[in-house]
Write a protein that holds these residues in place. Sequence first.
Motif, PDB file in Angstrom:
ATOM      1  N   LEU A  44      -5.072  -5.918  -0.606  1.00 12.99           N
ATOM      2  CA  LEU A  44      -4.030  -4.951  -0.870  1.00 12.99           C
ATOM      3  C   LEU A  44      -4.630  -3.697  -1.471  1.00 12.99           C
ATOM      4  O   LEU A  44      -5.666  -3.732  -2.135  1.00 12.99           O
ATOM      5  CB  LEU A  44      -2.962  -5.511  -1.807  1.00 12.99           C
ATOM      6  CG  LEU A  44      -3.331  -5.665  -3.284  1.00 12.99           C
ATOM      7  CD1 LEU A  44      -2.123  -5.414  -4.162  1.00 12.99           C
ATOM      8  CD2 LEU A  44      -3.880  -7.059  -3.560  1.00 12.99           C
ATOM      9  N   SER A  85       2.372  -0.718  -2.703  1.00 12.62           N
ATOM     10  CA  SER A  85       1.160  -1.431  -2.277  1.00 12.62           C
ATOM     11  C   SER A  85       1.207  -1.684  -0.781  1.00 12.62           C
ATOM     12  O   SER A  85       2.271  -1.741  -0.165  1.00 12.62           O
ATOM     13  CB  SER A  85       1.000  -2.759  -3.026  1.00 12.62           C
ATOM     14  OG  SER A  85       1.963  -3.694  -2.607  1.00 12.62           O
ATOM     15  N   SER A 117       4.000  -4.779  -5.565  1.00 11.35           N
ATOM     16  CA  SER A 117       3.496  -3.417  -5.700  1.00 11.35           C
ATOM     17  C   SER A 117       2.190  -3.362  -6.471  1.00 11.35           C
ATOM     18  O   SER A 117       1.415  -2.430  -6.337  1.00 11.35           O
ATOM     19  CB  SER A 117       4.539  -2.541  -6.398  1.00 11.35           C
ATOM     20  OG  SER A 117       4.866  -3.078  -7.668  1.00 11.35           O
ATOM     21  N   ARG A 156      -9.444  -1.256 -10.346  1.00  8.98           N
ATOM     22  CA  ARG A 156      -8.384  -0.279 -10.548  1.00  8.98           C
ATOM     23  C   ARG A 156      -8.881   0.846 -11.452  1.00  8.98           C
ATOM     24  O   ARG A 156      -9.687   0.638 -12.355  1.00  8.98           O
ATOM     25  CB  ARG A 156      -7.139  -0.924 -11.143  1.00  8.98           C
ATOM     26  CG  ARG A 156      -7.276  -1.449 -12.548  1.00  8.98           C
ATOM     27  CD  ARG A 156      -5.962  -2.100 -12.987  1.00  8.98           C
ATOM     28  NE  ARG A 156      -5.945  -2.461 -14.387  1.00  8.98           N
ATOM     29  CZ  ARG A 156      -6.352  -3.625 -14.877  1.00  8.98           C
ATOM     30  NH1 ARG A 156      -6.830  -4.537 -14.050  1.00  8.98           N
ATOM     31  NH2 ARG A 156      -6.282  -3.870 -16.168  1.00  8.98           N
ATOM     32  N   ASN A 174      -0.141  -4.442   1.869  1.00  4.53           N
ATOM     33  CA  ASN A 174      -0.597  -5.839   1.862  1.00  4.53           C
ATOM     34  C   ASN A 174      -0.948  -6.300   3.269  1.00  4.53           C
ATOM     35  O   ASN A 174      -0.201  -6.051   4.224  1.00  4.53           O
ATOM     36  CB  ASN A 174       0.503  -6.744   1.305  1.00  4.53           C
ATOM     37  CG  ASN A 174       0.970  -6.298  -0.065  1.00  4.53           C
ATOM     38  OD1 ASN A 174       0.380  -6.634  -1.072  1.00  4.53           O
ATOM     39  ND2 ASN A 174       2.055  -5.520  -0.098  1.00  4.53           N
ATOM     40  N   PHE A 210      -3.093  -0.498  -3.888  1.00  2.00           N
ATOM     41  CA  PHE A 210      -1.902  -0.217  -4.673  1.00  2.00           C
ATOM     42  C   PHE A 210      -2.062   1.070  -5.467  1.00  2.00           C
ATOM     43  O   PHE A 210      -3.178   1.519  -5.784  1.00  2.00           O
ATOM     44  CB  PHE A 210      -1.558  -1.385  -5.602  1.00  2.00           C
ATOM     45  CG  PHE A 210      -2.641  -1.743  -6.594  1.00  2.00           C
ATOM     46  CD1 PHE A 210      -2.725  -1.102  -7.823  1.00  2.00           C
ATOM     47  CD2 PHE A 210      -3.567  -2.734  -6.303  1.00  2.00           C
ATOM     48  CE1 PHE A 210      -3.709  -1.446  -8.738  1.00  2.00           C
ATOM     49  CE2 PHE A 210      -4.560  -3.086  -7.204  1.00  2.00           C
ATOM     50  CZ  PHE A 210      -4.632  -2.440  -8.433  1.00  2.00           C
TER      51      PHE A 210
END
Length: 766
Positions: A457, A477, A221, A405, A479, A459
């Motif tokens: 990915l 997430s 995740s 992020r 992927n 997330f």
Amino acid sequence: MKQNLRRLLFLFFLFAGLLPSSLWAQSVIQGKVLDARSRQPLEGVTVTAAATNLQIISDQNGEFSIPADGPSATINFQLIGYSARTLEVRLPLQETLQIALQPTATNLSEVIVTGYENNRRLLETAGAISVVDSEVIQRFDESSLVRAVNTVPGVRMEERAPASYRISIRGSSLRSPYGVRNVKMYMGDVPLTEASGVTMLNMLDAGNIGRMEILKGPVGSIYGAGTGGAILLEPKRAAPGEHQLEVGATTGSYGFRRYAVTASTGGEKANALVQFTKQQYDGYREHTAMERDVFLLSTNFYPTENQTISAFLIYSDLFYQLPGALTQEQYNENPRQARGGTLGSVAQNATMNMDGVNVGLSHEYKFSNNWRNITSVYGLIRAQDHPFNTDYERNANQEYGLRSRLTHTAAIGATEAVFTVGGEYQRGFQVARTYDNNGGNVGLMRSDDELIAETGLLFAQAEFKLPADWIATAALSYNDTRYYITRLQQAAAGEEFKFNRDFAAVLSPRVALLKRLSATISAHASVSAGYSPPTEEEILTSDGVLNQELEAEKGLNYEAGVRGTMLNGRLNFDVVGFSFRLNETIVSRQELSSIAVFRNVGSTRQNGIETALAFTILEEPLAPVNLLKLWGSYTYNHFRFREYQQGETILSGNQLTGVAPHMATAGLDLATRIGFYLNLTSNYVDEIPLNDENTVFSDSFLIMGARAGVRRTLGKQLAIDAFFGAENLTNQKYSLGNDLNAFGARFYQPAADRNYYGGLSLRYAL
């Protein structure tokens, strides 16, 4: 009149003399205290002005304000779980201070973890996480991470030959005949695992690592594809206020030599660490020599209060010999021999030669107290020259990637919420050629391939700190992994051949819940999904055959645990139970040529319990014996093939290959005021099934190790650490890194018998 004039002059000069003092007395020192590792504000730091003994406590933003006297002031900073700091400040200040404290947590309630992107205390983290810090690594000779990692419950690290590593988290090495697979690894915020799914952990020196966080079970995740877990490495960095040079040398049995030189400097705005290590080993077994040179540059910059720039560069040059596995008869006759015969390791000069460079750069920016972004970019190049028993491989890799992020902290009524969204992309290009191996020399070409691996990915995670000490987490997430293979040898012959494999993109969710039962105890539970596509080496095997039918593994993990401290912090405990169901399980087997081939075999069920305990008997800094601590870990694995048939043979219900049902580690740490210290460690591993049929098992073994030494400070600038140690004190005959499902019953990779080492480290403060 003159007398009055004298009085006025006296009062004037008295006032003038006292004026600076009065101005200095009115000076106020303002600042902010941060965690040196995570750069998060620290609440509850005791800030003391030495001259007045006035104390204040930093607030939730790490900020403080304290009056001080005189032209300068001595300010002390203290917080449980962090090294105390003393700072000399010249007054008046022109700017707000920024103080970074170095974590030295020994108590679960004090340990801060970065796993799951939360930067919370371990006590407030819902998940099975173990921390291996530099103190654990330095319990041993730092020749490798194997013994340090094996102190962790649920994790097993093996060394088939010096520098040939394999890591198993909850049985994840089932598909790893060699190398680190199915475990995602990061260096800081930068992926260390390549887009092809492999991790070259042997390119690092144990001394490069300042800390490890091991996350067990599916963590897709947040960290992408994988069913085995994730390992977050933090490179060694300079501590704030540290300006020092350190040199060290270690020598031991079977020609072991290790040398290290480290220079570091740390300030409020920047720090830098430069390290060079050289390790050599003649080998316990025939044909097991190794040599590794590693250069590390690790830096942090803090250009403004809201920005942190971190960077590292690692250059590694590695050579090691591969002795090959032995049969039971050979193992009993002479465990120090290498694999013999015309395809033997000596005859074919089976060796690994690798050199490469990894570079990573991360930028953290705090837009406000509620918004934060971390963006990382990285690149690597690596070359490999590998004569093996049955072929000769030459590969070259280059790769780049990006991870970013964004985190937002918000208050929703009485609920504190943290939202994280981000993404990661990696692209690797590899030229892979295989040849006949003619006695260690390149023969006729077998295959000439170009491989492009892409993985990525997206997330998102939401974490809610609820009333009544509940913390809830939900994460998801997306992927995706793709391989593009071009076979140039066939193309040159007019037979254009391309093979593309695009694994179906998968959503991996994770839901977790944690309850603080008291100030020092918490319980947690989680459900998480895992997804792990085959690695490039599983699709394109070393004999050049393409495994076109291999499917990705998918699993679901249920987990619950309790952790905390009791007896006024003297007893630490962490207990986790889990149940994992894995479908399309990938296993490896060796064929006649000793080449590992891979196939999906149905499903497995993996249930287990992991326990870690530590009891501090004595911790009194001023006592003659200032530390006496006992600790241990225990792992129970009930791992079984659920659906598995090979030909006409039904293997359902058999034990999972390569996994010991019981593992335990125990240790004792002792330290004295005069500098003497003693570390004792013992490790037990139960019988291990070596083939899927469960007809061959390795013997159980119990090994013990010890390290004793003296750490003293000589004067104000020089510190010394003189030590002596021994491994395998029980002189056990055991195999560390068995070959699973080996052709010709060559299962065993014998480990060294009783061996010794000693060394000296000198640190000079500049």
